[in-house]
Write a protein that holds these residues in place. Structure first.
Motif, PDB file in Angstrom:
ATOM      1  N   UNK A 171      -5.512  91.271 -43.701  1.00 17.08           N
ATOM      2  CA  UNK A 171      -5.759  92.862 -42.926  1.00 17.08           C
ATOM      3  C   UNK A 171      -4.680  92.786 -42.237  1.00 17.08           C
ATOM      4  N   UNK A 172      -5.270  94.136 -42.392  1.00 20.16           N
ATOM      5  CA  UNK A 172      -5.705  95.217 -42.211  1.00 20.16           C
ATOM      6  C   UNK A 172      -5.724  96.067 -43.230  1.00 20.16           C
ATOM      7  N   UNK A 173      -4.797  95.694 -44.667  1.00 18.20           N
ATOM      8  CA  UNK A 173      -4.337  96.462 -45.375  1.00 18.20           C
ATOM      9  C   UNK A 173      -5.823  96.009 -46.500  1.00 18.20           C
ATOM     10  N   UNK A 174      -6.308  94.750 -46.711  1.00 19.26           N
ATOM     11  CA  UNK A 174      -7.536  94.391 -48.146  1.00 19.26           C
ATOM     12  C   UNK A 174      -8.080  92.742 -47.024  1.00 19.26           C
ATOM     13  N   UNK A 175      -9.027  93.198 -47.207  1.00 16.46           N
ATOM     14  CA  UNK A 175      -9.841  91.851 -46.750  1.00 16.46           C
ATOM     15  C   UNK A 175     -11.230  91.735 -47.097  1.00 16.46           C
ATOM     16  N   UNK A 176     -11.986  91.352 -47.363  1.00 14.25           N
ATOM     17  CA  UNK A 176     -13.467  91.402 -48.067  1.00 14.25           C
ATOM     18  C   UNK A 176     -14.168  90.934 -46.527  1.00 14.25           C
ATOM     19  N   UNK A 177     -15.338  92.111 -46.963  1.00 12.72           N
ATOM     20  CA  UNK A 177     -16.182  92.534 -45.895  1.00 12.72           C
ATOM     21  C   UNK A 177     -16.698  91.403 -45.007  1.00 12.72           C
ATOM     22  N   UNK A 233       8.171  92.362 -36.228  1.00  9.08           N
ATOM     23  CA  UNK A 233       8.648  93.028 -35.274  1.00  9.08           C
ATOM     24  C   UNK A 233       8.085  92.415 -34.033  1.00  9.08           C
ATOM     25  N   UNK A 234       8.866  92.450 -32.604  1.00  5.26           N
ATOM     26  CA  UNK A 234       8.313  91.697 -31.760  1.00  5.26           C
ATOM     27  C   UNK A 234       7.510  93.172 -30.857  1.00  5.26           C
ATOM     28  N   UNK A 235       5.997  92.316 -30.638  1.00  4.58           N
ATOM     29  CA  UNK A 235       5.751  93.666 -29.836  1.00  4.58           C
ATOM     30  C   UNK A 235       5.677  91.898 -28.274  1.00  4.58           C
ATOM     31  N   UNK A 264      -0.897  89.111 -22.948  1.00  2.00           N
ATOM     32  CA  UNK A 264      -1.804  89.634 -21.954  1.00  2.00           C
ATOM     33  C   UNK A 264      -1.821  88.385 -21.078  1.00  2.00           C
ATOM     34  N   UNK A 265      -1.976  87.010 -21.337  1.00  2.00           N
ATOM     35  CA  UNK A 265      -1.678  86.638 -19.884  1.00  2.00           C
ATOM     36  C   UNK A 265      -0.597  86.219 -19.004  1.00  2.00           C
ATOM     37  N   UNK A 266       0.823  86.941 -20.064  1.00  2.00           N
ATOM     38  CA  UNK A 266       1.563  86.876 -19.339  1.00  2.00           C
ATOM     39  C   UNK A 266       2.221  85.307 -20.062  1.00  2.00           C
ATOM     40  N   UNK A 267       1.758  84.294 -20.819  1.00  2.00           N
ATOM     41  CA  UNK A 267       2.082  83.164 -22.126  1.00  2.00           C
ATOM     42  C   UNK A 267       3.149  83.261 -22.372  1.00  2.00           C
ATOM     43  N   UNK A 268       3.604  84.694 -23.338  1.00  2.00           N
ATOM     44  CA  UNK A 268       4.676  84.504 -24.052  1.00  2.00           C
ATOM     45  C   UNK A 268       4.931  85.794 -23.494  1.00  2.00           C
ATOM     46  N   UNK A 269       6.351  86.534 -23.197  1.00  2.00           N
ATOM     47  CA  UNK A 269       6.341  87.988 -23.449  1.00  2.00           C
ATOM     48  C   UNK A 269       7.102  88.779 -24.377  1.00  2.00           C
ATOM     49  N   UNK A 270       7.160  88.155 -26.150  1.00  2.00           N
ATOM     50  CA  UNK A 270       7.190  88.662 -26.927  1.00  2.00           C
ATOM     51  C   UNK A 270       6.504  88.331 -27.901  1.00  2.00           C
ATOM     52  N   UNK A 271       5.616  89.131 -28.831  1.00  2.00           N
ATOM     53  CA  UNK A 271       5.214  88.019 -29.847  1.00  2.00           C
ATOM     54  C   UNK A 271       5.711  88.740 -30.887  1.00  2.00           C
ATOM     55  N   UNK A 272       6.054  87.975 -32.396  1.00  2.00           N
ATOM     56  CA  UNK A 272       6.991  87.994 -33.393  1.00  2.00           C
ATOM     57  C   UNK A 272       5.452  88.843 -34.624  1.00  2.00           C
ATOM     58  N   UNK A 273       4.735  89.187 -34.776  1.00  2.00           N
ATOM     59  CA  UNK A 273       4.294  89.342 -35.381  1.00  2.00           C
ATOM     60  C   UNK A 273       4.103  90.623 -37.012  1.00  2.00           C
ATOM     61  N   UNK A 274       3.133  90.956 -37.815  1.00  2.00           N
ATOM     62  CA  UNK A 274       3.260  91.462 -38.877  1.00  2.00           C
ATOM     63  C   UNK A 274       2.945  93.217 -37.812  1.00  2.00           C
ATOM     64  N   UNK A 275       3.806  93.704 -38.800  1.00  2.00           N
ATOM     65  CA  UNK A 275       3.087  95.270 -38.460  1.00  2.00           C
ATOM     66  C   UNK A 275       3.195  96.237 -39.453  1.00  2.00           C
ATOM     67  N   UNK A 276       1.372  96.918 -39.385  1.00  2.00           N
ATOM     68  CA  UNK A 276      -0.004  97.001 -38.903  1.00  2.00           C
ATOM     69  C   UNK A 276      -0.456  95.094 -38.858  1.00  2.00           C
TER      70      UNK A 276
END
Length: 253
Positions: free
Chosen positions: A40-46, A124-126, A179-191
């Motif tokens: 996800x979000x490129x390919x996924x089973x419904x 990315x770091x979000x 969102x809860x402030x437990x981490x400052x940055x989220x290292x993940x894929x984009x999109x």
């Protein structure tokens, strides 16, 4: 004169084509067997399972690839299965097979015929939308609490770079932690990250740092005729210039 010259070229082309075993005309029942995985979000089973066929597939790349084949008038079948290694090997070895989406890496360049790019797969770091963190390197992220996904290549990369990411078992948990402030940055894929966040009801995240970039493609078996590859590429470019690709992206993100 011109007429004869054209005719000669056409004849030479036809003879050369036959000698090379190329299909001058596609057989009417020519069909490309397309394989994909849950990414996800490129390919996924419904239904979220690890097996799906035809209309039970969803996603940015699925929608783009479907439209591309439809416009090019080329027949295809589409199956989502698991594991990735297996479907990648099938596309590599079986005539008329293709796999998507995959990074077009230098070491893979000569193994397939490529159509794309379909979209980015960046690291990315979000941060939250109201975050005032500003970074120019991963090194500078060491002073912050960075969330990542356990066992993921991104998490492993952070550790190699001397960071100590706080990992979770499901990447979408990081959206809530951010969102809860437990981490400052989220290292993940984009999109990927933005899509997962949206599933959790979280939007408006800010890209603080982009630390790696890859473009994702449809990889076709070497045996797929060049005219098929070219037709698909032309249609993809037309879809992009018409804004079709952007429309699909905004539908999922």
């Amino acid at each position: 004169m011109h007429m004869h010259k054209r005719l000669l070229f056409a004849l030479a082309g036809a003879i050369f084509g036959l000698a090379a075993g190329a299909h001058a005309e596609l057989a009417p029942d020519y069909r490309v067997v397309l394989l994909t995985e849950n990414f996800p979000p490129y390919n996924m089973a419904s239904n979220g399972k690890n097996f799906a066929q035809e209309d039970n597939l969803d996603g940015i790349a699925v929608d783009i690839v479907r439209e591309m084949f439809k416009r090019a008038g080329i027949d295809y079948s589409m199956t989502l299965r698991f594991p990735w290694e297996r479907i990648y090997k099938l596309a590599l070895e079986k005539p008329g097979y293709g796999v998507f989406v995959t990074a077009r890496l230098p070491e893979r360049e000569a193994l397939f015929k490529w159509v794309g790019p379909i979209g980015p797969d960046d690291w990315v770091l979000l941060g939250r939308g109201d975050s005032n963190i500003s970074l120019t390197s991963l090194e500078q992220a060491k002073q912050y609490k960075v969330g990542a996904y356990k066992g993921d290549a991104i998490a492993e990369h952070l550790v190699e770079q001397g960071l100590q990411p706080l990992t979770v078992l499901r990447d979408q948990q990081n959206a809530k932690k951010l969102m809860a402030g437990q981490i400052d940055l989220w290292a993940t894929g984009d999109p990927a990250g933005r899509y997962l966040a949206k599933q959790e009801g979280v939007s408006g995240l800010k890209t603080i740092l982009r630390f790696d970039s890859a473009e994702l493609y449809l990889a076709l078996n070497q045996d797929v005729p060049d005219e098929v590859v070219q037709k698909l590429q032309v249609e993809l470019e037309r879809m992009r210039s018409e804004g079709f690709v952007d429309d699909i992206l905004s539908r999922y993100l």
